[in-house]
Design a protein around this motif. Structure first.
Motif, short mmCIF file in Angstrom:
data_model
loop_
_atom_site.label_atom_id
_atom_site.label_comp_id
_atom_site.label_asym_id
_atom_site.label_seq_id
_atom_site.Cartn_x
_atom_site.Cartn_y
_atom_site.Cartn_z
N GLU A 1 4.63 -8.47 6.37
CA GLU A 1 5.08 -9.49 5.43
C GLU A 1 6.58 -9.42 5.21
O GLU A 1 7.25 -8.46 5.60
CB GLU A 1 4.31 -9.42 4.11
CG GLU A 1 4.52 -8.16 3.32
CD GLU A 1 3.98 -8.31 1.88
OE1 GLU A 1 3.59 -9.41 1.47
OE2 GLU A 1 3.99 -7.29 1.18
N HIS B 1 -2.92 0.58 -1.42
CA HIS B 1 -2.13 -0.62 -1.10
C HIS B 1 -0.79 -0.68 -1.84
O HIS B 1 -0.11 -1.69 -1.80
CB HIS B 1 -2.90 -1.92 -1.42
CG HIS B 1 -4.14 -2.09 -0.61
ND1 HIS B 1 -4.13 -2.69 0.61
CD2 HIS B 1 -5.41 -1.71 -0.85
CE1 HIS B 1 -5.36 -2.69 1.09
NE2 HIS B 1 -6.16 -2.09 0.23
N LYS C 1 -6.95 -11.82 1.67
CA LYS C 1 -5.86 -11.81 0.68
C LYS C 1 -5.69 -13.20 0.10
O LYS C 1 -5.75 -14.19 0.84
CB LYS C 1 -4.52 -11.43 1.35
CG LYS C 1 -4.54 -10.13 2.13
CD LYS C 1 -3.17 -9.87 2.78
CE LYS C 1 -3.18 -8.57 3.56
NZ LYS C 1 -1.88 -8.29 4.19
N GLY D 1 -0.75 -4.94 -3.45
CA GLY D 1 -2.17 -4.90 -3.10
C GLY D 1 -3.05 -5.75 -4.01
O GLY D 1 -4.27 -5.77 -3.84
N GLU E 1 3.41 2.68 9.04
CA GLU E 1 4.06 1.46 8.57
C GLU E 1 5.55 1.71 8.47
O GLU E 1 5.98 2.79 8.04
CB GLU E 1 3.52 1.05 7.20
CG GLU E 1 2.07 0.58 7.25
CD GLU E 1 1.59 0.03 5.92
OE1 GLU E 1 1.84 -1.17 5.64
OE2 GLU E 1 0.98 0.78 5.16
N1 LIG Z 1 -4.15 -6.51 7.95
C1 LIG Z 1 -3.96 -5.28 7.47
N2 LIG Z 1 -4.33 -4.19 8.20
C2 LIG Z 1 -4.18 -2.94 7.71
N3 LIG Z 1 -3.66 -2.65 6.50
C3 LIG Z 1 -3.26 -3.67 5.72
C4 LIG Z 1 -3.39 -5.04 6.15
N4 LIG Z 1 -2.90 -5.82 5.19
C5 LIG Z 1 -2.48 -5.00 4.19
N5 LIG Z 1 -2.70 -3.70 4.50
C6 LIG Z 1 -2.32 -2.53 3.68
O1 LIG Z 1 -2.07 -2.94 2.34
C7 LIG Z 1 -0.66 -2.80 2.01
C8 LIG Z 1 -0.21 -3.94 1.12
O2 LIG Z 1 -0.45 -5.17 1.76
P1 LIG Z 1 0.65 -6.31 1.88
O3 LIG Z 1 0.08 -7.40 2.73
O4 LIG Z 1 1.94 -5.74 2.30
O5 LIG Z 1 0.68 -6.89 0.40
P2 LIG Z 1 1.59 -6.61 -0.86
O6 LIG Z 1 2.21 -7.94 -1.11
O7 LIG Z 1 0.61 -6.23 -1.89
O8 LIG Z 1 2.59 -5.56 -0.50
C9 LIG Z 1 0.02 -2.78 3.37
O9 LIG Z 1 1.29 -2.19 3.29
C10 LIG Z 1 -0.99 -1.97 4.17
O10 LIG Z 1 -0.93 -0.60 3.87
#
Ligand SMILES: Nc1ncnc2c1ncn2[C@@H]1O[C@H](COP(=O)(O)OP(=O)(O)O)[C@@H](O)[C@H]1O
Ligand SMILES: [Mg+2]
Length: 386
Positions: free
Chosen positions: A273, A221, A152, A160, A195
């Motif tokens: 997050e 995402h 990321k 996402g 989640e």
């Molecule tokens: N390390 C991870 N393991 C599994 N799924 C992930 C991970 N990081 C992100 N995701 C998936 O992607 C989604 C969005 O990522 P996130 O880090 O919350 O970023 P955003 O700021 O785009 O919301 C998460 O809610 C999850 O479904």
């Protein structure tokens, strides 16, 4: 100088400045205007979701510090609906009026790496992660955290954007190229059971309120569906709330914050997050709770007592993305035929794929019915497809 606290709360009739102009600001402005406040919004755009509801809309770049100072002089307190505002903007505004939550909270939470380091340093549970500034660091990071992993961008990600999953060595080059040289964080992929999130608020006096654990389903995402209360063990829900309380306390947040979690298959909670503002997963509170997350944000930033978060009925919320416009305007009347479903549209002028245009909230006697109804109502919106 007299501090805002000594002056007492910021009362109805006062003007709230909102940095950012999307749907979160719009719903905040609706709540604020209902309570007799005035709302000004600043963002680089015009005729925005927030601007359409606010008393006054300023179209200016966040880097235009003269415009930011002028904006600040005309309001009584400033808050955000968009956390990726530059630090210099917040500093310029904070010299003139209180900014809540503070620039420090923003600084920590607008950068994924700083946020994860903060969480880990304070003993909050997070997935394994590594700092990535070069291809070599990506390769060594992958050896350490293992596959699958998620790469990321460290800054400016949402819905996402700026994320790539690395499932096998064949994905590494693509992921590295997608980054385009930006600083990044590599996370171990969490094979989660589900989640959940906790939307909570901390008042100026340190008081705390929360809406319990909310269950979230993402597609590509992007949040797709939220269910409240989450269908998880009461003990786990309590633990999520206690972690959230500690996070808000540690950051000394004034305002609403959402803590997103992964619930791992072994029932361990990992913080994914933080969002230092009302959150998409808390939209159901607008219709289902005594005090919505938006009113709660208003109360917190004005130094008023927090309101009751009591949820009146089980609820489910489904997002309406721009994709639904593929075959023309969605069939709004069809969704309105569900008497227990509420339609929210954000007034965005252009429907684009993946863009959040609105949402539906269903209230029912139990979460399963609410979930079924909100999904059925959303399916009806695009009935012309079949
Ligand atoms: N390390 C991870 N393991 C599994 N799924 C992930 C991970 N990081 C992100 N995701 C998936 O992607 C989604 C969005 O990522 P996130 O880090 O919350 O970023 P955003 O700021 O785009 O919301 C998460 O809610 C999850 O479904
Ligand atoms: Mg997220």
């Amino acid at each position: 100088m007299v501090s805002a606290r000594e002056k007492g709360p910021i009362l109805p009739g006062a003007t709230i400045g909102v940095l950012g102009s999307g749907q979160l600001g719009r719903m905040f402005a609706i709540a604020a205007r209902r309570m007799g406040y005035r709302v000004h919004t600043l963002s680089p755009d015009a005729d925005t979701p927030t601007g359409q509801v606010a008393d006054h809309e300023v179209e200016a770049s966040y880097d235009d510090l003269d415009a930011v100072r002028e904006f600040a002089r005309r309001v009584d307190v400033i808050t955000f609906e968009f956390e990726n505002v530059p630090a210099a903007t917040v500093e310029a505004a904070a010299q003139i009026v209180p900014v809540r939550p503070s620039g420090d909270v923003l600084h920590t939470t607008q950068h994924r790496l700083r946020e994860k380091c903060f969480l880990r340093a304070h003993g909050f549970p997070v997935t394994e992660f590594r700092h990535v500034r070069s291809r070599d660091e990506l390769l060594s990071g992958l050896r350490e955290v293992g596959l699958p992993a998620v790469l990321k961008t460290a800054g400016y990600g949402y819905d996402g954007k700026g994320q790539t999953k690395i499932s096998s060595p064949a994905d590494i080059d693509r992921a590295w190229r997608a980054l385009g040289g930006q600083e990044a964080i590599l996370e171990a992929f969490v094979d989660f059971e589900r989640e959940v999130s906790v939307v909570a608020a901390r008042g100026l006096d340190g008081s705390f309120a929360h809406y319990g654990a909310i269950e979230n389903e993402h597609r590509h995402h992007i949040l797709d569906l939220s269910i409240a209360p989450a269908r998880i063990e009461a003990k786990v829900a309590r633990e999520a709330v206690e972690i959230s309380r500690a996070v808000l306390e540690e950051l000394k947040v004034v305002g609403v914050m959402c803590v997103e979690f992964f619930l791992a298959r072994d029932m361990r909670l990992l913080v994914n997050e933080l969002a230092p503002r009302p959150h998409n997963s808390g939209h159901f509170t607008f219709d289902a709770c005594l005090t919505s997350q938006f009113e709660q944000q208003l109360r917190a930033v004005c130094g008023l007592p927090l309101g009751s978060t009591e949820q009146l009925r089980p609820a489910a919320m489904a997002n309406i993305l721009g994709d639904l416009w593929e075959n023309g305007e969605p069939l709004w009347a069809a969704a309105c035929a569900f008497p227990n479903v509420k339609l929210h549209l954000y007034g965005k002028l252009e429907a684009r794929r993946g863009r959040k245009m609105g949402h539906l909230t269903a209230l029912a006697a139990d979460v399963e019915t609410a979930r079924n109804d909100v999904l059925a109502a959303r399916r009806c919106l695009c009935a012309q497809k079949t």
